[in-house]
Every structure is written in structure tokens, then in C-alpha cells.
Design a protein around this motif. Structure first.
Motif, PDB file in Angstrom:
ATOM      1  N   THR A   1       0.819  -1.212   0.000  1.00 21.76           N
ATOM      2  CA  THR A   1       0.000   0.000   0.000  1.00 21.76           C
ATOM      3  C   THR A   1       0.853   1.262   0.000  1.00 21.76           C
ATOM      4  N   LEU A   2       1.938   1.274   0.759  1.00 18.56           N
ATOM      5  CA  LEU A   2       2.800   2.453   0.798  1.00 18.56           C
ATOM      6  C   LEU A   2       3.406   2.720  -0.572  1.00 18.56           C
ATOM      7  N   GLY A   3       3.801   1.677  -1.282  1.00 19.37           N
ATOM      8  CA  GLY A   3       4.358   1.855  -2.610  1.00 19.37           C
ATOM      9  C   GLY A   3       3.380   2.535  -3.546  1.00 19.37           C
ATOM     10  N   PHE A   4       2.131   2.095  -3.509  1.00 19.09           N
ATOM     11  CA  PHE A   4       1.117   2.710  -4.363  1.00 19.09           C
ATOM     12  C   PHE A   4       0.821   4.144  -3.920  1.00 19.09           C
ATOM     13  N   ALA A   5       0.869   4.379  -2.614  1.00 16.98           N
ATOM     14  CA  ALA A   5       0.668   5.743  -2.120  1.00 16.98           C
ATOM     15  C   ALA A   5       1.781   6.662  -2.621  1.00 16.98           C
ATOM     16  N   LEU A   6       3.031   6.182  -2.569  1.00 16.27           N
ATOM     17  CA  LEU A   6       4.152   6.976  -3.049  1.00 16.27           C
ATOM     18  C   LEU A   6       4.003   7.309  -4.529  1.00 16.27           C
ATOM     19  N   MET A   7       3.518   6.345  -5.311  1.00 16.41           N
ATOM     20  CA  MET A   7       3.393   6.543  -6.752  1.00 16.41           C
ATOM     21  C   MET A   7       2.277   7.511  -7.130  1.00 16.41           C
ATOM     22  N   THR A   8       1.363   7.756  -6.216  1.00 13.48           N
ATOM     23  CA  THR A   8       0.264   8.675  -6.528  1.00 13.48           C
ATOM     24  C   THR A   8       0.494  10.082  -5.974  1.00 13.48           C
ATOM     25  N   CYS A   9       1.636  10.303  -5.301  1.00 12.38           N
ATOM     26  CA  CYS A   9       1.945  11.634  -4.768  1.00 12.38           C
ATOM     27  C   CYS A   9       2.143  12.654  -5.892  1.00 12.38           C
ATOM     28  N   ALA A  10       2.010  13.926  -5.540  1.00 11.97           N
ATOM     29  CA  ALA A  10       2.167  14.993  -6.538  1.00 11.97           C
ATOM     30  C   ALA A  10       3.630  15.226  -6.900  1.00 11.97           C
ATOM     31  N   ASN A  11       4.536  15.158  -5.908  1.00  9.08           N
ATOM     32  CA  ASN A  11       5.944  15.445  -6.159  1.00  9.08           C
ATOM     33  C   ASN A  11       6.815  14.686  -5.145  1.00  9.08           C
ATOM     34  N   LEU A  12       8.137  14.814  -5.302  1.00 11.70           N
ATOM     35  CA  LEU A  12       9.055  14.092  -4.420  1.00 11.70           C
ATOM     36  C   LEU A  12       8.946  14.542  -2.968  1.00 11.70           C
ATOM     37  N   ARG A  13       8.687  15.813  -2.751  1.00 14.42           N
ATOM     38  CA  ARG A  13       8.531  16.317  -1.383  1.00 14.42           C
ATOM     39  C   ARG A  13       7.416  15.553  -0.661  1.00 14.42           C
ATOM     40  N   GLU A  14       6.290  15.405  -1.334  1.00 14.66           N
ATOM     41  CA  GLU A  14       5.148  14.702  -0.749  1.00 14.66           C
ATOM     42  C   GLU A  14       5.476  13.228  -0.530  1.00 14.66           C
ATOM     43  N   SER A  15       6.205  12.624  -1.480  1.00 13.80           N
ATOM     44  CA  SER A  15       6.586  11.216  -1.343  1.00 13.80           C
ATOM     45  C   SER A  15       7.495  11.003  -0.136  1.00 13.80           C
ATOM     46  N   ILE A  16       8.436  11.917   0.064  1.00 18.05           N
ATOM     47  CA  ILE A  16       9.363  11.801   1.186  1.00 18.05           C
ATOM     48  C   ILE A  16       8.615  11.911   2.520  1.00 18.05           C
ATOM     49  N   LEU A  17       7.659  12.806   2.590  1.00 17.05           N
ATOM     50  CA  LEU A  17       6.868  12.954   3.817  1.00 17.05           C
ATOM     51  C   LEU A  17       6.118  11.662   4.134  1.00 17.05           C
ATOM     52  N   LEU A  18       5.574  11.011   3.102  1.00 17.21           N
ATOM     53  CA  LEU A  18       4.883   9.741   3.306  1.00 17.21           C
ATOM     54  C   LEU A  18       5.855   8.664   3.777  1.00 17.21           C
ATOM     55  N   LEU A  19       7.017   8.618   3.150  1.00 19.07           N
ATOM     56  CA  LEU A  19       8.021   7.625   3.516  1.00 19.07           C
ATOM     57  C   LEU A  19       8.431   7.782   4.976  1.00 19.07           C
ATOM     58  N   LEU A  20       8.607   9.013   5.409  1.00 18.86           N
ATOM     59  CA  LEU A  20       9.009   9.276   6.791  1.00 18.86           C
ATOM     60  C   LEU A  20       7.918   8.886   7.782  1.00 18.86           C
ATOM     61  N   ARG A  21       6.665   9.159   7.423  1.00 18.24           N
ATOM     62  CA  ARG A  21       5.570   8.908   8.358  1.00 18.24           C
ATOM     63  C   ARG A  21       5.188   7.428   8.444  1.00 18.24           C
ATOM     64  N   TYR A  22       5.175   6.752   7.307  1.00 21.34           N
ATOM     65  CA  TYR A  22       4.602   5.405   7.286  1.00 21.34           C
ATOM     66  C   TYR A  22       5.613   4.276   7.119  1.00 21.34           C
ATOM     67  N   GLY A  23       6.902   4.601   6.940  1.00 22.30           N
ATOM     68  CA  GLY A  23       7.891   3.558   6.708  1.00 22.30           C
ATOM     69  C   GLY A  23       7.894   2.475   7.766  1.00 22.30           C
ATOM     70  N   LYS A  24       7.734   2.871   9.013  1.00 23.66           N
ATOM     71  CA  LYS A  24       7.768   1.915  10.119  1.00 23.66           C
ATOM     72  C   LYS A  24       6.673   0.859   9.994  1.00 23.66           C
ATOM     73  N   ALA A  25       5.514   1.268   9.518  1.00 18.22           N
ATOM     74  CA  ALA A  25       4.393   0.335   9.400  1.00 18.22           C
ATOM     75  C   ALA A  25       4.637  -0.725   8.338  1.00 18.22           C
ATOM     76  N   PHE A  26       5.612  -0.473   7.444  1.00 19.79           N
ATOM     77  CA  PHE A  26       5.887  -1.407   6.357  1.00 19.79           C
ATOM     78  C   PHE A  26       7.283  -2.014   6.457  1.00 19.79           C
TER      79      PHE A  26
END
Length: 335
Positions: free
Chosen positions: A83-108
Motif C-alpha cells: 500500500t505504501l508503494g502505491f501511495a508513493l506513486m500517486t503523490c504529486a511530487n518528491l517532497r510529498e513522497s518523502i513525507l509519506l516515507l518518513l511517516r509510514y515507513g515503520k508500518a511497512f
């Protein structure tokens, strides 16, 4: 603990890379077990915990390939993040992707990253590794190779001005770094980190999809909440509904997914002071709010995504939830 998809995929890819190098599985398993591989006899062996270090170091030893960690890191793609991978791929830009990675990485079960501002850009720093000093370089190589593959899935080409900095001396196989990581590299630095200049943070994600981002983002949030609590039927139902946004299953369909009868599901929800209808309303409310604030979808399109037969019915429901119309809510919550 049940292994994540990434941990299972890394294990399968490790075996595949060993096969390419001519290392027989039996030899590898025997050597890893002798080094203390604790899940050798598990029904679902995976690349996790300290076992992952044992498996990695054993693979490097048997293949005699010092760059094996980078090979392994590049062998799994962003879909292994689920799910995180698909969320990253739907982000608007790299900044948004990095924020997701930082917040949810632990859950995955992803490596832990830290973000630090620097010269207007961003340093994405690898967290402290709890492993022996001789293991730090290959484990670090693995983590950054995974990060490189993730980046390649989000944008095309090399980012000008980006640099990978490693907190260890230049190794003998340093020539393979440029190919494996696709970025300029420096050694003997204070930290192991990736520097991204300011302009790079606004690089558009080539698969950006605002409406799908809302759905995947909420799925990630549910998984993160689940880390700190025992799973309950209510949270499982909510997760399934968010996951199926646009094609909400019936209560019978949800019960089937949870391997129970509809009657049993209703009884469990009642014990948790909840009902299927109220959870569905909650999910529709949540997704509607996200669509209105984070996308430019028309109100009629949002109504369709939430499976309202008529836009007017959606407006009435939203007015009941929020005390205002969807258009008024959008106007109030947007800058």
C-alpha cells in the motif's frame, strides 16, 4: 509477527540472486544456520530482524561479491512496499513522497529515515543501525539501493545536484556505486544520507493521481494506527472499506473477506458498539473530506467515487456530517 510483503520479497530475491551466482540453496541454508539464522525452519522464512543481516553477510561470503547488497536492494521494486508503494506513486511530487516515507515507513518494515533541512534542500539520513561495525557498510548499501529503486519508480533520469554521502571509507568496489545508485557519491562523510537540492523536491511524480492518493494515504494511516493497538473487527472493516473505495463491498462481502458469516460479523461489531452502516458512513465522510481538500475533483465526481447514485444525496449526507455543503467545506479548508 507476520512478515511484510517487502520482507518476503527480499528473501525470495536473495535466493534468486544466489542462484544467478551459482550458489546452491542447501549450501547457503547450512552456512546461514551455522551463523545463527533463527528462522531456518520457519514455514515462512523472511528477510527481517537480525536474521536479515546473517542472510546478507552469508550471501556476500558465498558469492564473493562485495556489491551483493546493492544487487539485492535493486532487485525489489516499489510494489514490494504494498500500500505504501502505491501511495508513493500517486503523490504529486518528491517532497510529498518523502513525507509519506518518513511517516509510514515503520508500518511497512522499511529502514528508518530522518529528514534535515540543508542549504534550502533536504538531507534524507539513514537512522542509526543496530548492528556490528563490520555489517554497517553492506546494510547501508542495501538501504540506499532500495531507496534508489524507489526514486526511479517516481521520476525519470538523474536529479541534478543530488549527492549520496556515506559515513565509511571508499570501498574497493566503489565503481559499482554509480551504476547501482544513479547519483554522485562521496565517502568518509559524517553521516550516510542523500542530499536533494530544493529544486528536486518539486520534481513531479510521473504516476501522480490525486484521487488514488487519498485512498492509499488513508490505508497507510490505518496500518500505522494498527501498530499501537490490537486489531479489532471495526478497524478491519474500516480498512477493507477504504481499500475498496469506489467499489464498496456489501456487509456479506466484508464478512467473506474476514472469513466469518455475516451474522458473526454483526455480532462482533455490536460488541464494539458499532454497525457496518456507521463504519461505511465514517469512511465516506473521511474520503469525501480528503477529496475536497486534496483534489480538484468536481462534487459530482466525488459523489460517484463514494457510490452515491445522485449528487444531491451526497450533498445531503455531507451536510449531515459537516454541517455545510461540500462546496462550502472546500472553500473553507483550502488556503
Amino acid at each position: 509477527m507476520t512478515p511484510t510483503r517487502l520482507q518476503l520479497d527480499l528473501y525470495e530475491q536473495l535466493l534468486a540472486e544466489l542462484k544467478k551466482s551459482g550458489v546452491m540453496p542447501d549450501k547457503f541454508f547450512k552456512r546461514a544456520a551455522a551463523k545463527g539464522w533463527s528462522t531456518a525452519n520457519s514455514a515462512h522464512p523472511a528477510f527481517n530482524g537480525f536474521d536479515s543481516v546473517i542472510l546478507l553477510m552469508t550471501a556476500i561470503e558465498l558469492t564473493k561479491d562485495p556489491s551483493f547488497a546493492m544487487r539485492l536492494g535493486r532487485s525489489v521494486d516499489i510494489t514490494s512496499y504494498g500500500t505504501l508503494g502505491f501511495a508513493l506513486m500517486t503523490c504529486a511530487n518528491l517532497r510529498e513522497s518523502i513525507l509519506l516515507l518518513l511517516r509510514y515507513g515503520k508500518a511497512f518494515s522499511l529502514p528508518q529515515w530522518e529528514a534535515h533541512e540543508h542549504n534550502g534542500g533536504l538531507l534524507l539520513r539513514l537512522g542509526v543501525l543496530s548492528t556490528a561495525p563490520e555489517h554497517i557498510r553492506p546494510v547501508t548499501e542495501l538501504c540506499f539501493a532500495q531507496l534508489s529503486v524507489t526514486g526511479s519508480s517516481l521520476y525519470r533520469g538523474q536529479i541534478q545536484g543530488a549527492e549520496l554521502q556515506f559515513a565509511f571509507p571508499k570501498p574497493a568496489h566503489s565503481a559499482s556505486y554509480k551504476f547501482a545508485l544513479n547519483v554522485d557519491v562521496a565517502f568518509d562523510c559524517q553521516y550516510s544520507q542523500l542530499y536533494l537540492p530544493a529544486h528536486a523536491l518539486d520534481t513531479p511524480v510521473r504516476t501522480s493521481d490525486p484521487s488514488q492518493y487519498v485512498v492509499f494515504h488513508q490505508q497507510c494511516e490505518e496500518m500505522l494506527r494498527g501498530l499501537g493497538r490490537a486489531e479489532k473487527i471495526t478497524s478491519e472493516v474500516r480498512r477493507l472499506l477504504i481499500q475498496s473505495a469506489g467499489q464498496f463491498p456489501s456487509i456479506a462481502g466484508v464478512a467473506d473477506s474476514l472469513y466469518m458469516s455475516e451474522r458473526t460479523l454483526r455480532r462482533h461489531l455490536s460488541r464494539e458498539s458499532n454497525t457496518f452502516r456507521s463504519i461505511l458512513e465514517e469512511v465516506r465522510n473521511l474520503l469525501a473530506s480528503e477529496y475536497l481538500t486534496k483534489t480538484d475533483l468536481a462534487v459530482g465526481e466525488i459523489a460517484h467515487l463514494l457510490e452515491y447514485s445522485e449528487t444531491v444525496n451526497f450533498r445531503r449526507a455531507f451536510l449531515r456530517w459537516r454541517g455545510m455543503t461540500p462546496s462550502a467545506y472546500r472553500q473553507q479548508t483550502r488556503p
